[in-house]
Write a protein that holds these residues in place. Structure first.
Motif, PDB file in Angstrom:
ATOM      1  N   UNK A 141       0.816  -1.217   0.000  1.00 23.69           N
ATOM      2  CA  UNK A 141       0.000   0.000   0.000  1.00 23.69           C
ATOM      3  C   UNK A 141       0.848   1.266   0.000  1.00 23.69           C
ATOM      4  N   UNK A 142       2.127   1.159   0.390  1.00 21.33           N
ATOM      5  CA  UNK A 142       3.057   2.296   0.354  1.00 21.33           C
ATOM      6  C   UNK A 142       4.407   1.781  -0.114  1.00 21.33           C
ATOM      7  N   UNK A 159     -10.284   2.933   9.689  1.00 20.75           N
ATOM      8  CA  UNK A 159      -9.595   1.973   8.842  1.00 20.75           C
ATOM      9  C   UNK A 159      -9.220   2.473   7.462  1.00 20.75           C
ATOM     10  N   UNK A 160      -9.434   3.755   7.182  1.00 17.64           N
ATOM     11  CA  UNK A 160      -9.207   4.266   5.826  1.00 17.64           C
ATOM     12  C   UNK A 160      -7.781   4.748   5.593  1.00 17.64           C
ATOM     13  N   UNK A 161      -7.064   5.098   6.643  1.00 19.21           N
ATOM     14  CA  UNK A 161      -5.738   5.688   6.498  1.00 19.21           C
ATOM     15  C   UNK A 161      -4.735   4.969   7.384  1.00 19.21           C
ATOM     16  N   UNK A 162      -3.480   4.959   6.936  1.00 19.14           N
ATOM     17  CA  UNK A 162      -2.375   4.493   7.755  1.00 19.14           C
ATOM     18  C   UNK A 162      -1.374   5.639   7.855  1.00 19.14           C
ATOM     19  N   UNK A 175       4.012  10.825   7.829  1.00 11.81           N
ATOM     20  CA  UNK A 175       3.273  10.691   6.589  1.00 11.81           C
ATOM     21  C   UNK A 175       1.967   9.936   6.812  1.00 11.81           C
ATOM     22  N   UNK A 176       1.042  10.089   5.881  1.00  9.84           N
ATOM     23  CA  UNK A 176      -0.220   9.346   5.892  1.00  9.84           C
ATOM     24  C   UNK A 176      -0.522   8.886   4.476  1.00  9.84           C
ATOM     25  N   UNK A 177      -1.174   7.722   4.364  1.00  2.23           N
ATOM     26  CA  UNK A 177      -1.499   7.169   3.053  1.00  2.23           C
ATOM     27  C   UNK A 177      -2.806   6.386   3.155  1.00  2.23           C
ATOM     28  N   UNK A 185       1.020  11.120   1.632  1.00  2.20           N
ATOM     29  CA  UNK A 185       1.209  12.556   1.775  1.00  2.20           C
ATOM     30  C   UNK A 185       2.168  12.842   2.933  1.00  2.20           C
ATOM     31  N   UNK A 186       3.050  13.777   2.723  1.00  2.00           N
ATOM     32  CA  UNK A 186       3.958  14.227   3.782  1.00  2.00           C
ATOM     33  C   UNK A 186       3.257  15.289   4.613  1.00  2.00           C
ATOM     34  N   UNK A 187       3.260  15.097   5.930  1.00  2.00           N
ATOM     35  CA  UNK A 187       2.614  16.044   6.827  1.00  2.00           C
ATOM     36  C   UNK A 187       3.609  16.962   7.520  1.00  2.00           C
TER      37      UNK A 187
END
Length: 268
Positions: A141-142, A159-162, A175-177, A185-187
């Motif tokens: 997934x990443x 459950x939608x984001x890691x 980061x989150x994806x 995406x870089x936070x």
């Protein structure tokens, strides 16, 4: 690699965490009861080794434990009362890079990170992999430049984001994806430890060192923007967890000794 392991049970009644060399030698972890305010030691059955990652199952009766041993990382389901452990799966891991793992909110999938070489390039890739615990099917997934890898995986409550911390070639990034795959995406650049979702999924908590040598807790929106200090600072914070049912925060702090602290009314 990125900090002590700690997790709050979904029913809000207990916290699991690791603590110190003596427990590491015994291959055990601690369960702190919020009902009795007492710790109970749980030793994994057999020669399971020291768990470098602990994450509760949705029923609060068991935890996912990741343990690197002799070039292999084992993922086990461990009963928090008896310590009985069964192996879910295992992977060859000579550099002990796979110890970070987290369950999906429904307990049906497991997310873990690894580093793999690319056949036609000299650099390596750091990945987040989603594994179906019923079928064994896996999905990347990443995928990012390897650097020192990916740690502190955490899945949003829906459950939608890691979210995770990537130690890339250009520094540490929070980061989150999307959990099903998609562009990460870089936070924020240069967080230090920790990555934990708030219960409404709007913010991620992380830890960052201060110029004075202490560690401070911050929150940042998943949509980006400036981080906000949450109001906790101590000599060294090595792990954080949130109570899924309310606004309490559990923190492992290490100064002269390792302690478990509970805070409330901190979140933005």
């Amino acid at each position: 690699v990125f900090g002590s392991t700690i997790d709050w049970s979904p029913d809000g009644r207990s916290i699991v965490y690791t603590r110190g060399p003596a427990y590491e030698a015994k291959g055990s972890f601690l369960v702190h009861s919020l009902d009795t305010n007492a710790d109970r030691e749980v030793r994994l059955s057999g020669d399971a080794g020291f768990p470098t990652q602990l994450r509760y199952y949705p029923d609060s009766a068991a935890v996912l434990a990741a343990s690197p041993q002799d070039g292999t990382t084992y993922y086990r389901k461990v009963d928090v009362q008896s310590g009985d452990a069964c192996i879910l799966f295992q992977k060859i891991d000579p550099r002990a890079t796979l110890s970070g793992a987290v369950l999906s909110p429904n307990g049906k999938s497991l997310f873990y990170s690894d580093i793999v070489p690319l056949a036609l390039q000299q650099n390596q890739m750091a990945r987040v992999i989603r594994r179906d615990l019923q079928t064994g099917d896996e999905k990347v997934v990443v995928q990012l430049d390897a650097g020192s890898g990916i740690g502190n995986l955490t899945v949003s409550p829906d459950g939608r984001w890691v979210a995770f911390i990537h130690a890339g070639v250009d520094g540490l990034w929070l980061m989150a994806a999307p959990a099903d795959g998609g562009a990460p995406r870089r936070l924020l650049n240069s967080p230090n430890l920790g990555a934990v979702w708030t219960k409404d999924g709007s913010h991620i908590l992380f830890l960052k060192p201060t110029p004075g040598g202490s560690t401070q807790l911050y929150a940042i929106s998943v949509d980006g923007g400036l981080p906000q200090p949450v109001g906790v600072s101590m000599g060294q914070i090595t792990g954080i967890a949130l109570n899924p049912a309310n606004d309490k925060v559990a923190i492992i702090g290490a100064n002269a000794r390792t302690d478990l602290w509970l805070y409330r009314n901190l979140l933005p």
